[in-house]
Design a protein around this motif. Structure first.
Motif, PDB file in Angstrom:
ATOM      1  N   ILE A  54       0.871  -1.179   0.000  1.00  0.00           N
ATOM      2  CA  ILE A  54       0.000   0.000   0.000  1.00  0.00           C
ATOM      3  C   ILE A  54       0.905   1.225   0.000  1.00  0.00           C
ATOM      4  CG2 ILE A  54      -2.045  -1.017   1.085  1.00  0.00           C
ATOM      5  CD1 ILE A  54      -1.133   0.195   3.734  1.00  0.00           C
ATOM      6  N   ASN A  55       0.654   2.124  -0.911  1.00  0.00           N
ATOM      7  CA  ASN A  55       1.471   3.322  -1.037  1.00  0.00           C
ATOM      8  C   ASN A  55       2.947   2.951  -1.127  1.00  0.00           C
ATOM      9  OD1 ASN A  55      -0.882   4.983  -0.860  1.00  0.00           O
ATOM     10  ND2 ASN A  55      -0.841   4.702   1.355  1.00  0.00           N
ATOM     11  N   GLU A  56       3.772   3.449  -0.195  1.00  0.00           N
ATOM     12  CA  GLU A  56       5.206   3.151  -0.230  1.00  0.00           C
ATOM     13  C   GLU A  56       5.591   1.980   0.672  1.00  0.00           C
ATOM     14  OE1 GLU A  56       6.810   6.979   0.817  1.00  0.00           O
ATOM     15  OE2 GLU A  56       7.060   7.479  -1.305  1.00  0.00           O
ATOM     16  N   GLY A  57       4.636   1.464   1.434  1.00  0.00           N
ATOM     17  CA  GLY A  57       4.941   0.399   2.386  1.00  0.00           C
ATOM     18  C   GLY A  57       4.035  -0.806   2.215  1.00  0.00           C
ATOM     19  N   TYR A  58       3.823  -1.494   3.338  1.00  0.00           N
ATOM     20  CA  TYR A  58       3.064  -2.744   3.346  1.00  0.00           C
ATOM     21  C   TYR A  58       2.089  -2.716   4.509  1.00  0.00           C
ATOM     22  CZ  TYR A  58       6.596  -3.778   0.033  1.00  0.00           C
ATOM     23  OH  TYR A  58       7.392  -3.691  -1.073  1.00  0.00           O
ATOM     24  N   GLY A  59       0.893  -3.202   4.259  1.00  0.00           N
ATOM     25  CA  GLY A  59      -0.151  -3.171   5.269  1.00  0.00           C
ATOM     26  C   GLY A  59       0.021  -4.252   6.317  1.00  0.00           C
ATOM     27  N   ILE A  60      -0.056  -3.824   7.569  1.00  0.00           N
ATOM     28  CA  ILE A  60      -0.122  -4.744   8.705  1.00  0.00           C
ATOM     29  C   ILE A  60      -1.407  -4.386   9.428  1.00  0.00           C
ATOM     30  CG2 ILE A  60       0.948  -5.478  10.867  1.00  0.00           C
ATOM     31  CD1 ILE A  60       3.664  -4.847   9.574  1.00  0.00           C
ATOM     32  N   TYR A  61      -2.261  -5.372   9.588  1.00  0.00           N
ATOM     33  CA  TYR A  61      -3.621  -5.117  10.047  1.00  0.00           C
ATOM     34  C   TYR A  61      -3.901  -5.817  11.375  1.00  0.00           C
ATOM     35  CZ  TYR A  61      -3.756  -3.853   5.163  1.00  0.00           C
ATOM     36  OH  TYR A  61      -3.466  -3.285   3.945  1.00  0.00           O
ATOM     37  N   PHE A  62      -4.304  -5.037  12.354  1.00  0.00           N
ATOM     38  CA  PHE A  62      -4.696  -5.561  13.653  1.00  0.00           C
ATOM     39  C   PHE A  62      -6.221  -5.572  13.718  1.00  0.00           C
ATOM     40  CE2 PHE A  62      -0.470  -3.999  14.190  1.00  0.00           C
ATOM     41  CZ  PHE A  62       0.134  -4.952  15.002  1.00  0.00           C
ATOM     42  N   VAL A  63      -6.763  -6.661  14.228  1.00  0.00           N
ATOM     43  CA  VAL A  63      -8.209  -6.806  14.405  1.00  0.00           C
ATOM     44  C   VAL A  63      -8.488  -6.913  15.898  1.00  0.00           C
ATOM     45  CG1 VAL A  63      -8.564  -7.843  12.132  1.00  0.00           C
ATOM     46  CG2 VAL A  63      -8.090  -9.315  14.092  1.00  0.00           C
ATOM     47  N   PRO A  64      -9.726  -6.645  16.323  1.00  0.00           N
ATOM     48  CA  PRO A  64     -10.035  -6.654  17.756  1.00  0.00           C
ATOM     49  C   PRO A  64      -9.587  -7.916  18.498  1.00  0.00           C
ATOM     50  CG  PRO A  64     -11.834  -5.658  16.570  1.00  0.00           C
ATOM     51  CD  PRO A  64     -10.883  -6.196  15.525  1.00  0.00           C
ATOM     52  N   SER A  65      -9.723  -9.076  17.880  1.00  0.00           N
ATOM     53  CA  SER A  65      -9.360 -10.320  18.564  1.00  0.00           C
ATOM     54  C   SER A  65      -7.864 -10.418  18.867  1.00  0.00           C
ATOM     55  CB  SER A  65      -9.818 -11.533  17.753  1.00  0.00           C
ATOM     56  OG  SER A  65      -9.199 -11.537  16.479  1.00  0.00           O
ATOM     57  N   ASP A  66      -7.027  -9.631  18.190  1.00  0.00           N
ATOM     58  CA  ASP A  66      -5.582  -9.653  18.473  1.00  0.00           C
ATOM     59  C   ASP A  66      -5.275  -9.178  19.886  1.00  0.00           C
ATOM     60  OD1 ASP A  66      -4.828 -10.547  15.910  1.00  0.00           O
ATOM     61  OD2 ASP A  66      -4.746  -8.491  15.136  1.00  0.00           O
ATOM     62  N   THR A  67      -6.053  -8.208  20.383  1.00  0.00           N
ATOM     63  CA  THR A  67      -5.734  -7.599  21.677  1.00  0.00           C
ATOM     64  C   THR A  67      -6.855  -7.697  22.704  1.00  0.00           C
ATOM     65  OG1 THR A  67      -6.506  -5.459  20.866  1.00  0.00           O
ATOM     66  CG2 THR A  67      -4.152  -5.930  20.635  1.00  0.00           C
ATOM     67  N   LEU A  68      -8.006  -8.196  22.303  1.00  0.00           N
ATOM     68  CA  LEU A  68      -9.190  -8.198  23.158  1.00  0.00           C
ATOM     69  C   LEU A  68      -8.961  -8.839  24.526  1.00  0.00           C
ATOM     70  CD1 LEU A  68     -12.152  -7.319  23.208  1.00  0.00           C
ATOM     71  CD2 LEU A  68     -12.734  -9.568  22.308  1.00  0.00           C
ATOM     72  N   ASN A  69      -8.191  -9.890  24.570  1.00  0.00           N
ATOM     73  CA  ASN A  69      -7.980 -10.611  25.827  1.00  0.00           C
ATOM     74  C   ASN A  69      -6.661 -10.267  26.519  1.00  0.00           C
ATOM     75  OD1 ASN A  69     -10.456 -12.062  25.703  1.00  0.00           O
ATOM     76  ND2 ASN A  69      -9.528 -13.355  24.123  1.00  0.00           N
ATOM     77  N   LEU A  70      -5.984  -9.250  26.022  1.00  0.00           N
ATOM     78  CA  LEU A  70      -4.720  -8.846  26.646  1.00  0.00           C
ATOM     79  C   LEU A  70      -4.973  -7.844  27.765  1.00  0.00           C
ATOM     80  CD1 LEU A  70      -2.433  -8.331  23.520  1.00  0.00           C
ATOM     81  CD2 LEU A  70      -2.639 -10.349  24.967  1.00  0.00           C
TER      82      LEU A  70
END
Length: 114
Positions: A61-77
């Motif tokens: 994406i654009n000049e870089g690369y997309g890294i995508y966080f979703v709610p389940s990644d951090t919900l239980n932290l």
């Protein structure tokens, strides 16, 4: 570089890889960015990722690369500091650190998705 995310939310980031001269590195076929988060003992081989994200040349994406966080990644932290780093693994198996071990802060959320 420290990173902050609100627990249980989405976050999309554009990760750009720079050469030392400031020019931008473009991933080649077979290369991948590995974004890893661990809770503690980051130097231990037994420490497991609590979050692991992979981006490839298909995630450009654009000049870089997309890294995508979703709610389940951090919900239980817990809302506290964790550790993360980012590296690039090339198609020929070489590994380069692009972001050294830094703080990954999970912040409190008062509201949540209904």
């Amino acid at each position: 570089m420290d990173f902050e995310i609100v627990r249980g939310t989405n976050m999309d980031i554009e990760y750009i890889i720079y050469y030392e001269d400031g020019s931008i590195y473009n991933l080649q076929d077979g290369d991948k960015i590995i974004f890893g988060v661990k809770e503690d003992d980051v130097n231990s081989d037994n420490s497991k990722y609590i979050i692991k994200k992979i981006a490839t040349s298909k995630d450009k994406i654009n000049e870089g690369y997309g890294i995508y966080f979703v709610p389940s990644d951090t919900l239980n932290l817990e809302h506290k500091n964790y550790f993360y780093d980012v590296g690039i693994q090339t198609s020929d198996g070489k590994y380069y650190m692009t972001t050294e071990c830094s703080i990954f802060k999970v912040r409190r959320a008062i509201t949540s998705k209904e």
